[in-house]
Design an enzyme around this catalytic site. Sequence first.
Site, PDB file in Angstrom:
ATOM      1  N   ARG A  68       0.845  -1.192   0.000  1.00 52.67           N
ATOM      2  CA  ARG A  68       0.000   0.000   0.000  1.00 52.67           C
ATOM      3  C   ARG A  68       0.881   1.243   0.000  1.00 52.67           C
ATOM      4  NH1 ARG A  68      -4.762   2.069  -1.540  1.00 52.67           N
ATOM      5  NH2 ARG A  68      -6.086   2.886   0.114  1.00 52.67           N
ATOM      6  N   THR A 102      -9.906   0.171  -9.923  1.00 49.67           N
ATOM      7  CA  THR A 102      -8.913  -0.691  -9.307  1.00 49.67           C
ATOM      8  C   THR A 102      -8.911  -1.937 -10.166  1.00 49.67           C
ATOM      9  OG1 THR A 102      -9.273   0.244  -7.107  1.00 49.67           O
ATOM     10  CG2 THR A 102      -8.429  -1.988  -7.147  1.00 49.67           C
ATOM     11  N   THR A 113      -4.138  -0.899  -7.377  1.00 50.96           N
ATOM     12  CA  THR A 113      -4.936   0.301  -7.631  1.00 50.96           C
ATOM     13  C   THR A 113      -4.076   1.552  -7.776  1.00 50.96           C
ATOM     14  OG1 THR A 113      -6.837   1.580  -6.816  1.00 50.96           O
ATOM     15  CG2 THR A 113      -5.231   0.837  -5.175  1.00 50.96           C
ATOM     16  N   ASN A 160      -6.288   4.165  -7.273  1.00 52.92           N
ATOM     17  CA  ASN A 160      -7.476   4.769  -6.677  1.00 52.92           C
ATOM     18  C   ASN A 160      -8.485   5.163  -7.748  1.00 52.92           C
ATOM     19  OD1 ASN A 160      -9.063   5.386  -4.429  1.00 52.92           O
ATOM     20  ND2 ASN A 160      -8.502   7.542  -4.509  1.00 52.92           N
ATOM     21  N   ASP A 164      -7.910   8.416   0.297  1.00 47.58           N
ATOM     22  CA  ASP A 164      -8.364   7.304   1.122  1.00 47.58           C
ATOM     23  C   ASP A 164      -8.073   7.513   2.599  1.00 47.58           C
ATOM     24  OD1 ASP A 164      -9.589   5.903  -0.838  1.00 47.58           O
ATOM     25  OD2 ASP A 164      -8.075   4.337  -1.037  1.00 47.58           O
ATOM     26  N   SER A 199      -7.673   0.841   3.130  1.00 48.79           N
ATOM     27  CA  SER A 199      -8.078   0.348   1.825  1.00 48.79           C
ATOM     28  C   SER A 199      -9.244  -0.605   1.969  1.00 48.79           C
ATOM     29  CB  SER A 199      -6.904  -0.378   1.152  1.00 48.79           C
ATOM     30  OG  SER A 199      -7.331  -1.037  -0.035  1.00 48.79           O
ATOM     31  N   GLY A 239     -13.523  -2.022  -7.215  1.00 47.74           N
ATOM     32  CA  GLY A 239     -14.838  -1.465  -6.954  1.00 47.74           C
ATOM     33  C   GLY A 239     -14.920  -0.557  -5.756  1.00 47.74           C
TER      34      GLY A 239
END
Length: 574
Positions: free
Chosen positions: A112, A385, A403, A405, A427, A456, A476
């Site tokens: 991430r 994503t 992703t 985003n 996020d 996330s 999604g």
Amino acid sequence: MKFQMHGRVLLLSLLLTSGAAFAADGAPKTAPATAPAPQAQRPGHAGIASANFLATNAGFEVLAKGGNAFDAAVAVASTLSVVEPESSGIGGGFMATLHIAKTGENVFIDARETAPMAVNPKDYLNPDGTPNRDAALKGPLSAGIPGEPAGLVLLAKKFGKLPLSVSLAPAIRTARDGFKPDPRLLHSIAEEQKNLERWPASVAKYLPGGKPPVAGEIWRDPDQARTWELIAQQGDAGFYRGETAQKLVDAVRAAGGNWTLEDLANYRAKERTPITIDYQGYKIVTAPPPSSGGVAIAEILNILRGYDLAKMDPAHRAHYIIEAMRRAFRDHNDYLGDPDFVKMPLDMLLSPYYADGLRQSILADQATPSSMLPHGPAHDPGMHTTHFSIIDKDGNMVGITSTVNYILGSTFVAKGTGVLLNDEMDDFALVPNKPNVYGLLGSKANAPVGGKRMLSSMSPSLVVGKDRSAVIGSPGGSTIITQVLEGILHFIDGQSAQQIVADKRFHHQFLPDEVFVEDGVFDAATSEQLRKMGYTLKPREPWGFMNVVTWDHRDNKLDAASDPRRPSGLGKVE
């Protein structure tokens, strides 16, 4: 209802004050799952399902050269960076759930993005204190430090069999020699044209000649090819230090961002302990924080284990699933964040006793209003994503959700690198209890801090049973959690990979207090019954791009399927 709500609060208080034990990485110290492991066998062939046929074929190319599922994952992810940049890429991040067949070990890789050390929440506020959506979603201030390159290097070096130069070769070749963009990418570029036009390097990459590429044209990305070549030669150093790092920092700072060379040099992908729970004789292995997805899925399944869904009529089955979704998303908003920065009551959230208490607050024939937090405006949950699933001939399994985003991330390309930066800063809970682009709320647990990972919804998951196993995931936004949940339930019900990815979907995320419904998910009688229970059903366009690989241990057969909602995907078995 008041008595039941007070009962929930009392149970919550008791669990919180009883003390919760945590592993060093923030994972709960729970007892090992007791669901049966798959039979000791090898499929002897491989299955890959991804969002683009070029990426699926890249994975098989690397398998043919002696690679395993983890090498194939490097090939698929890097190729998606080239051919599906609207959803993922080298300037973003990913989360991966792995099963290593030789040892039986399950591993989670957290690649991430992180906040730059100079992050300042005030940069994301308008003068009146409201969220500045443009700063959070467009341009360099919206971008976290990318994690995908480090994650892929870790995946290759620790779990793969081939050098990076082999696994990255398909992506490098595709970027250098070119490919024909699919309609989805062409539409994304046209949709974001005005934002892309704000950044000269974005224009050069996505708007050659000042306009979007057209169908049938060959599109090349030599700068990204060069960046992947440096990673192939130097590993992490090819991106986070040296030539590429300097270009990234120079471009970001020139456009008003705050990255430093130290931000890049200090980035690390991390191994974490996945969340593992039992449900109806299956072991579900899924994503821990900083993903909220695995916690939410586990909480929902723990609630649902108290019901016999198979014996219910469609309306009551949907009712109990929706109510479980509602409660899990409420807890998502309250508690979850980066485990390296915040303590979370994971023992509580994952406890079957906590689920028992939540279950007691669900009425048999009535919806529970989502009234415990300020109401956020409705947002499109988003599809920007990607996910792919792999099982190789030896039984290694990989589920990766990757992703940048929102659509085409920040729309900002760093000059000379081909790197499209993410817009993952959105996020974070940039303004507590104000919704992000997906309508999700957040608390101080997910507030931006330098070096911190933003929460996330990515939920790459493995479902392991005596007779059948599966790798399931989807893009999604906030709907990732409910899509994967529904996919797990359908798999346990015995559906094939093709049926799982094609199933109609519904979604509830606590706020807004509406049930998103795909056309055809409920028949007219079921819809009317749900409305009488108090649900607001909100139709929306089909969502998701689920990619699933299943393994039937009884006949040793693999099956791979890509979501029919997106024709560019390919599920393939060889």
